[in-house]
Scaffold this active site. Sequence first.
Site, mmCIF file in Angstrom:
data_model
loop_
_atom_site.group_PDB
_atom_site.id
_atom_site.type_symbol
_atom_site.label_atom_id
_atom_site.label_comp_id
_atom_site.label_asym_id
_atom_site.label_seq_id
_atom_site.Cartn_x
_atom_site.Cartn_y
_atom_site.Cartn_z
ATOM 1 C CB SER A 8 -0.916 -0.023 1.228
ATOM 2 O OG SER A 8 -1.690 1.398 1.455
ATOM 3 C CE1 TYR A 47 -3.308 -2.515 5.657
ATOM 4 C CE2 TYR A 47 -2.955 -0.172 4.723
ATOM 5 C CZ TYR A 47 -3.178 -1.627 4.298
ATOM 6 O OH TYR A 47 -3.576 -1.854 3.012
HETATM 7 N N1 LIG Z 1 -8.686 -2.052 -0.887
HETATM 8 C C1 LIG Z 1 -8.093 -1.006 -0.924
HETATM 9 O O1 LIG Z 1 -8.038 0.077 -1.344
HETATM 10 C C2 LIG Z 1 -6.456 -1.392 -0.801
HETATM 11 C C3 LIG Z 1 -5.493 -0.308 -0.734
HETATM 12 C C4 LIG Z 1 -3.965 -0.676 -0.574
HETATM 13 C C5 LIG Z 1 -3.798 -2.091 -0.221
HETATM 14 N N2 LIG Z 1 -4.753 -2.997 -0.284
HETATM 15 C C6 LIG Z 1 -4.417 -4.491 0.192
HETATM 16 O O2 LIG Z 1 -4.701 -5.280 -0.682
HETATM 17 C C7 LIG Z 1 -5.026 -6.456 -0.195
HETATM 18 C C8 LIG Z 1 -6.400 -7.079 -0.530
HETATM 19 O O3 LIG Z 1 -7.428 -6.103 0.108
HETATM 20 P P1 LIG Z 1 -8.760 -6.013 -0.193
HETATM 21 O O4 LIG Z 1 -9.216 -4.556 -0.129
HETATM 22 O O5 LIG Z 1 -9.320 -7.052 -1.277
HETATM 23 O O6 LIG Z 1 -9.351 -6.442 1.346
HETATM 24 P P2 LIG Z 1 -10.810 -7.581 1.673
HETATM 25 O O7 LIG Z 1 -11.941 -7.304 0.476
HETATM 26 O O8 LIG Z 1 -11.146 -6.944 3.136
HETATM 27 O O9 LIG Z 1 -10.105 -8.690 1.329
HETATM 28 C C9 LIG Z 1 -9.071 -9.231 2.150
HETATM 29 C C10 LIG Z 1 -8.713 -10.885 1.954
HETATM 30 O O10 LIG Z 1 -7.801 -11.215 2.763
HETATM 31 C C11 LIG Z 1 -8.245 -12.539 3.540
HETATM 32 N N3 LIG Z 1 -7.476 -12.360 4.799
HETATM 33 C C12 LIG Z 1 -7.362 -11.736 5.827
HETATM 34 N N4 LIG Z 1 -6.589 -12.552 6.785
HETATM 35 C C13 LIG Z 1 -6.365 -13.541 6.214
HETATM 36 C C14 LIG Z 1 -5.322 -14.916 6.584
HETATM 37 N N5 LIG Z 1 -4.884 -14.881 7.759
HETATM 38 N N6 LIG Z 1 -5.280 -15.730 5.718
HETATM 39 C C15 LIG Z 1 -5.911 -15.665 4.545
HETATM 40 N N7 LIG Z 1 -6.527 -14.931 4.139
HETATM 41 C C16 LIG Z 1 -7.016 -13.818 4.908
HETATM 42 C C17 LIG Z 1 -9.596 -12.159 3.576
HETATM 43 O O11 LIG Z 1 -10.219 -13.512 3.928
HETATM 44 P P3 LIG Z 1 -11.854 -13.605 4.688
HETATM 45 O O12 LIG Z 1 -12.863 -13.171 3.541
HETATM 46 O O13 LIG Z 1 -11.869 -14.918 5.130
HETATM 47 O O14 LIG Z 1 -11.852 -12.500 5.715
HETATM 48 C C18 LIG Z 1 -10.116 -11.806 2.171
HETATM 49 O O15 LIG Z 1 -10.082 -12.767 1.369
HETATM 50 C C19 LIG Z 1 -4.589 -6.312 1.368
HETATM 51 O O16 LIG Z 1 -3.478 -6.797 1.568
HETATM 52 C C20 LIG Z 1 -4.740 -4.698 1.652
HETATM 53 O O17 LIG Z 1 -3.776 -4.324 2.485
HETATM 54 C C21 LIG Z 1 -6.043 -2.620 -0.405
#
Ligand SMILES: NC(=O)c1ccc[n+]([C@@H]2O[C@H](COP(=O)([O-])OP(=O)(O)OC[C@H]3O[C@@H](n4cnc5c(N)ncnc54)[C@H](OP(=O)(O)O)[C@@H]3O)[C@@H](O)[C@H]2O)c1
Length: 237
Positions: free
Chosen positions: A137, A160
Site C-alpha cells: 500500500s 497498518y
Molecule cells: N482496497 C484497497 O483500497 C487497498 C489499498 C491498498 C492495499 N490494499 C491491500 O490489498 C489486499 C487485499 O485487500 P482488499 O481490499 O481486497 O480487502 P478485503 O476485501 O477485505 O479482502 C481481504 C482478503 O484477505 C483475506 N485474509 C485476511 N486475513 C487472512 C489470513 N490470515 N489468511 C488468509 N486470508 C486472509 C480475507 O479473507 P476472509 O474473507 O476470510 O476475511 C479476504 O479474502 C490487502 O493486503 C490490503 O492491505 C487494499
Amino acid sequence: MKDHAVALITGANKGLGFEIARQLGRQGLCVVLGARDLEKGDAAASVLRSEGCDAHAVQLDVAREQDVQALPAFFTGKFGRLDVLVNNAGVAEWALDDLDSFRRTFEPNLFGVVATTYALLQLIKESPAGRIVNQSSQLGSLTSITKHPEMFGGFVVPAYTASKAALNGFTVALALKLGSTRVKVNSAHPGWARTELGGDAAPMTAEAGARTAVRLATLPDDGPTGRFFHLDDELPW
Ligand SMILES: NC(=O)c1ccc[n+]([C@@H]2O[C@H](COP(=O)([O-])OP(=O)(O)OC[C@H]3O[C@@H](n4cnc5c(N)ncnc54)[C@H](OP(=O)(O)O)[C@@H]3O)[C@@H](O)[C@H]2O)c1
C-alpha cells in the site's frame, strides 16, 4: 501436469484477490484461490470456472502453520509446479491502535507473507518465470506519507503503515537475495479500491485495483525486481 503457468493468490475469495485471480485466469493462467474458509474459496473458484477460467481453491489461512506447510505438496501433487505467488491476503484495523492490533495486523500482512513465500520458494525458483507480488500500500511508503501526509487523510495508522513498510522491506531484501535467479519480487500498491477493506468511498473499482498486481505477476523476463509500483508508475519506498 498442466502446460500453462500456475498462480496462487492468497485471500482470493473476495475483493482484490478475487479480481486478480479473475484477470490472471482470463490471461490463461491456471489460478488457485487461497481462502481461509474453503467453502468461500470453492464458491469463488466456481464463479471463475463458469467464466471459462481454469480455477481451483485451496484452504489457506496464512497465519495457520498447518495450512502453509501443506502448500508445497498440494502444488507438486496437483500441478507439478507453481510459477506465480500473489501475497494479497491482508487486514487493516483503521480505528485500533494498541499492541494487540499490531499483532493481529502483522500476522497476515507480514508473517503470513513470509511463511507462505518461504514454503513455496523452492517451487517458484524451479519455474521458468517465477514471480512474487507482495500486495502492499502507498500507506507503507515512508517517503510518500512524510512528504505528502495530506494525501492520505486519516488512513495513516501505525499498525497498518508499519506492516506494509515492513512488507516493502521484505520485498527489497528478498529480491536482492534472489538476484542470481529468474525470480522477480515486487511490491504493488493497488490504489484505493472499493472492497470490504477499502470501503465504499474509494474511487477505484476492485477490477481496476487488481491491475497492478496482475501486471507484476506477468512481468517479462527483462522486467524489474525489488521495486514498488502503482500501475506503470514506480513509487518511492
Ligand atoms: N482496497 C484497497 O483500497 C487497498 C489499498 C491498498 C492495499 N490494499 C491491500 O490489498 C489486499 C487485499 O485487500 P482488499 O481490499 O481486497 O480487502 P478485503 O476485501 O477485505 O479482502 C481481504 C482478503 O484477505 C483475506 N485474509 C485476511 N486475513 C487472512 C489470513 N490470515 N489468511 C488468509 N486470508 C486472509 C480475507 O479473507 P476472509 O474473507 O476470510 O476475511 C479476504 O479474502 C490487502 O493486503 C490490503 O492491505 C487494499
